[in-house]
Motif scaffolding. Structure first.
Motif, PDB file in Angstrom:
ATOM      1  N   ALA A 193      15.158  98.177  16.892  1.00  0.00           N
ATOM      2  CA  ALA A 193      14.317  97.152  16.014  1.00  0.00           C
ATOM      3  C   ALA A 193      13.059  97.677  15.400  1.00  0.00           C
ATOM      4  O   ALA A 193      12.886  97.386  14.270  1.00  0.00           O
ATOM      5  CB  ALA A 193      13.339  96.299  17.201  1.00  0.00           C
ATOM      6  N   ILE A 194      12.697  98.863  15.910  1.00  0.00           N
ATOM      7  CA  ILE A 194      11.759  99.912  14.936  1.00  0.00           C
ATOM      8  C   ILE A 194      12.459 100.152  13.658  1.00  0.00           C
ATOM      9  O   ILE A 194      11.760 100.139  12.547  1.00  0.00           O
ATOM     10  CB  ILE A 194      11.117 100.880  15.761  1.00  0.00           C
ATOM     11  N   SER A 195      13.436 100.848  13.708  1.00  0.00           N
ATOM     12  CA  SER A 195      14.208 101.308  12.349  1.00  0.00           C
ATOM     13  C   SER A 195      14.334  99.944  11.479  1.00  0.00           C
ATOM     14  O   SER A 195      14.040 100.197  10.243  1.00  0.00           O
ATOM     15  CB  SER A 195      15.655 101.538  12.963  1.00  0.00           C
ATOM     16  N   ASN A 196      14.466  98.926  11.926  1.00  0.00           N
ATOM     17  CA  ASN A 196      14.811  97.653  11.067  1.00  0.00           C
ATOM     18  C   ASN A 196      13.373  97.238  10.568  1.00  0.00           C
ATOM     19  O   ASN A 196      13.399  96.911   9.441  1.00  0.00           O
ATOM     20  CB  ASN A 196      15.340  96.543  11.891  1.00  0.00           C
ATOM     21  N   ILE A 197      12.324  97.503  11.221  1.00  0.00           N
ATOM     22  CA  ILE A 197      11.123  97.245  10.729  1.00  0.00           C
ATOM     23  C   ILE A 197      10.924  98.246   9.545  1.00  0.00           C
ATOM     24  O   ILE A 197      10.508  97.721   8.400  1.00  0.00           O
ATOM     25  CB  ILE A 197      10.007  97.487  11.647  1.00  0.00           C
ATOM     26  N   GLU A 198      11.431  99.429   9.516  1.00  0.00           N
ATOM     27  CA  GLU A 198      11.111 100.296   8.590  1.00  0.00           C
ATOM     28  C   GLU A 198      12.056 100.167   7.476  1.00  0.00           C
ATOM     29  O   GLU A 198      11.593 100.458   6.461  1.00  0.00           O
ATOM     30  CB  GLU A 198      11.309 101.906   9.292  1.00  0.00           C
ATOM     31  N   LEU A 199      12.927  99.552   7.809  1.00  0.00           N
ATOM     32  CA  LEU A 199      14.027  99.259   6.554  1.00  0.00           C
ATOM     33  C   LEU A 199      14.031  98.024   6.051  1.00  0.00           C
ATOM     34  O   LEU A 199      14.601  97.493   5.287  1.00  0.00           O
ATOM     35  CB  LEU A 199      15.530  99.229   7.099  1.00  0.00           C
ATOM     36  N   SER A 200      12.492  97.066   6.520  1.00  0.00           N
ATOM     37  CA  SER A 200      12.251  95.768   5.984  1.00  0.00           C
ATOM     38  C   SER A 200      13.228  94.652   6.324  1.00  0.00           C
ATOM     39  O   SER A 200      13.409  93.984   5.607  1.00  0.00           O
ATOM     40  CB  SER A 200      12.042  95.706   4.730  1.00  0.00           C
TER      41      SER A 200
END
Lengths: 249, 193
Positions: free
Chosen positions: A177-184
């Protein structure tokens, strides 16, 4: 009712009457209204007691949580109301307000403390460590290295594969999920985080915190505030959440 | 009741039951202001409104937990009617004078009325059960607590140092005693039909 009746009620509910007794009992329920009514009350009381004492822990946890959300809600409203009143009623207060503004401005220029908070202020993650001796070590290592070196696209690719193998792993889901936040990719991030937040795992409160940060990055300040309010006092990120709340409010 | 369609607002009931803080917070943000206004307009204070809201949510939680409450109407109307009913009961208890109520904000809808009525009767019954439980002797209270907490009658018997058969018989007689206390109380006849 006779004592025998109550003993029979219990046996009926426990399913320990034999076929003949059962028929007699059910027949009596149909024909004897006082008997039927007493049985109904007995049954209701059994359900009541079973729920009251059987789920006491859950129910107490609910009441505690409810109490804390309720008092937070009413205290915040009280403060809002009293702020409104003082600004309406006292003219002299203006002088102090102007003085306060000057101090605030001073603060803004000197320390930058009151500038609008952004996601960038909070995304300084600790390095993660996922590998334990066992299967999927290579994939875990890839995910770990990519995440720690902030290559979130590669990290997410590895997390996606790992989650396929172990879908209910809250830790992997959180990092994904954190990676997806970073990837917008907010839809995916928010969906994952909400799921973790609604389940009971060690990562529950972390997920709530990151969900708030996701909203902050999406510039949805209202949603961010609502979510921050739900972080309980014993959470690791409670202090940070309160600070962020103060800046946003 | 199972034939009726469950309303999408069932999520609020499920959220309460799961002790989901998001949902509880959302209920306060979305539905509570209306209740507070209503109570303040009808001779109540904010503190009283806070208590009414909290009690109402606990009653909904208990009904969901014990009976698997299915919401067949919007939560807004249901919750408001329940709080209103609870507030009227508080007023009735605290003042003997005629209570005048501002009816303008009443939500309409038979479904909500019906369901709110059901829940308040449930809540009143629970209060009566709790009151009568306190009237039981200590031995009965302890046995019933142990029985429903531990669930296995063998363990209950061992923990109370009595035989299995005795514990089981005693359990039914204690609930029997409670049944009598409840049935004899004047309040019971008010909502028993």
């Amino acid at each position: 009712m006779e004592k025998e009746n109550y003993i029979q009620f219990e046996e009926y509910l426990a399913g320990s009457l034999n076929q003949v007794e059962l028929e007699v009992f059910e027949n009596k329920l149909k024909t004897d209204s006082a008997f039927a009514e007493a049985f109904q009350t007995y049954k209701n009381l059994s359900h009541y007691l079973s729920d009251k004492f059987g789920n006491e822990t859950e129910s107490e946890a609910f009441k505690e949580n409810l109490k804390s959300i309720s008092s937070k809600y009413f205290i915040q409203k009280d403060e809002a109301v009293s702020r409104e009143k003082t600004s309406k009623n006292s003219f002299k207060f203006y002088k102090y307000a102007i003085a306060a503004c000057v101090i605030v401005m001073f603060g803004v220029f000197t320390f930058g403390e009151f500038s609008n908070p952004s996601y960038g202020d909070f995304n300084n993650y600790d390095t993660i460590s996922l590998t334990v001796r066992g299967e999927n070590d290579d994939l875990l290592k890839t995910a770990e290295n990519a995440f720690n070196s902030k290559d979130f696209a590669s990290a997410e690719k590895a997390f996606a594969q790992l989650i396929q193998i172990d879908p209910s792993n809250a830790e992997l889901n959180l990092y994904s999920a954190i990676s997806n936040i970073e990837l917008s990719d907010y839809d995916k991030a928010d969906e994952l985080l909400t799921e973790i937040a609604n389940e009971n795992s060690a990562y529950k409160n972390k997920a709530i915190w990151y969900l708030a940060l996701s909203k902050l990055k999406q510039e949805d300040v209202l949603a961010c505030i609502d979510i921050l309010k739900t972080i309980p006092e014993d959470a690791e990120d409670y202090e940070r959440a309160q600070k962020l709340l103060n800046k946003l409010d | 009741m199972s034939e009726k369609k469950t309303h999408e607002d069932q999520k609020y009931i499920d959220g309460l039951l799961k002790n989901n803080s998001f949902i509880i917070q959302a209920i306060y943000d979305k539905f509570v202001p209306k209740v507070v206004n209503y109570i303040k307009q009808n001779s109540g204070s904010r503190d009283q409104a806070q208590d009414v809201v909290q009690d109402t949510l606990v009653t909904i939680y208990n009904q969901a937990s014990e009976k698997g409450l299915k919401l067949t109407c919007p939560f807004d109307a249901y919750f408001f009617l329940l709080c209103k009913r609870k507030w009227l009961n508080v007023l009735k208890k605290t003042s003997n004078k005629e209570v005048t109520i501002n009816e303008e904000v009443l939500s309409k809808g038979d479904e909500a009325q019906e369901l709110a009525f059901e829940t308040s009767v449930f809540g009143e019954k629970q209060a009566l059960f709790a009151e009568m439980f306190e009237k039981l002797g200590n031995a009965c209270q302890d046995l019933l607590k142990a029985t429903f907490k531990i669930k296995s009658m063998e363990e209950v018997a061992a923990s109370l140092n009595v035989t299995y058969a005795y514990a089981r018989k005693k359990k039914s007689l204690c609930i029997g005693k409670l049944t009598e206390l409840v049935r004899e109380s004047p309040k019971f006849n008010q909502f028993n039909n």
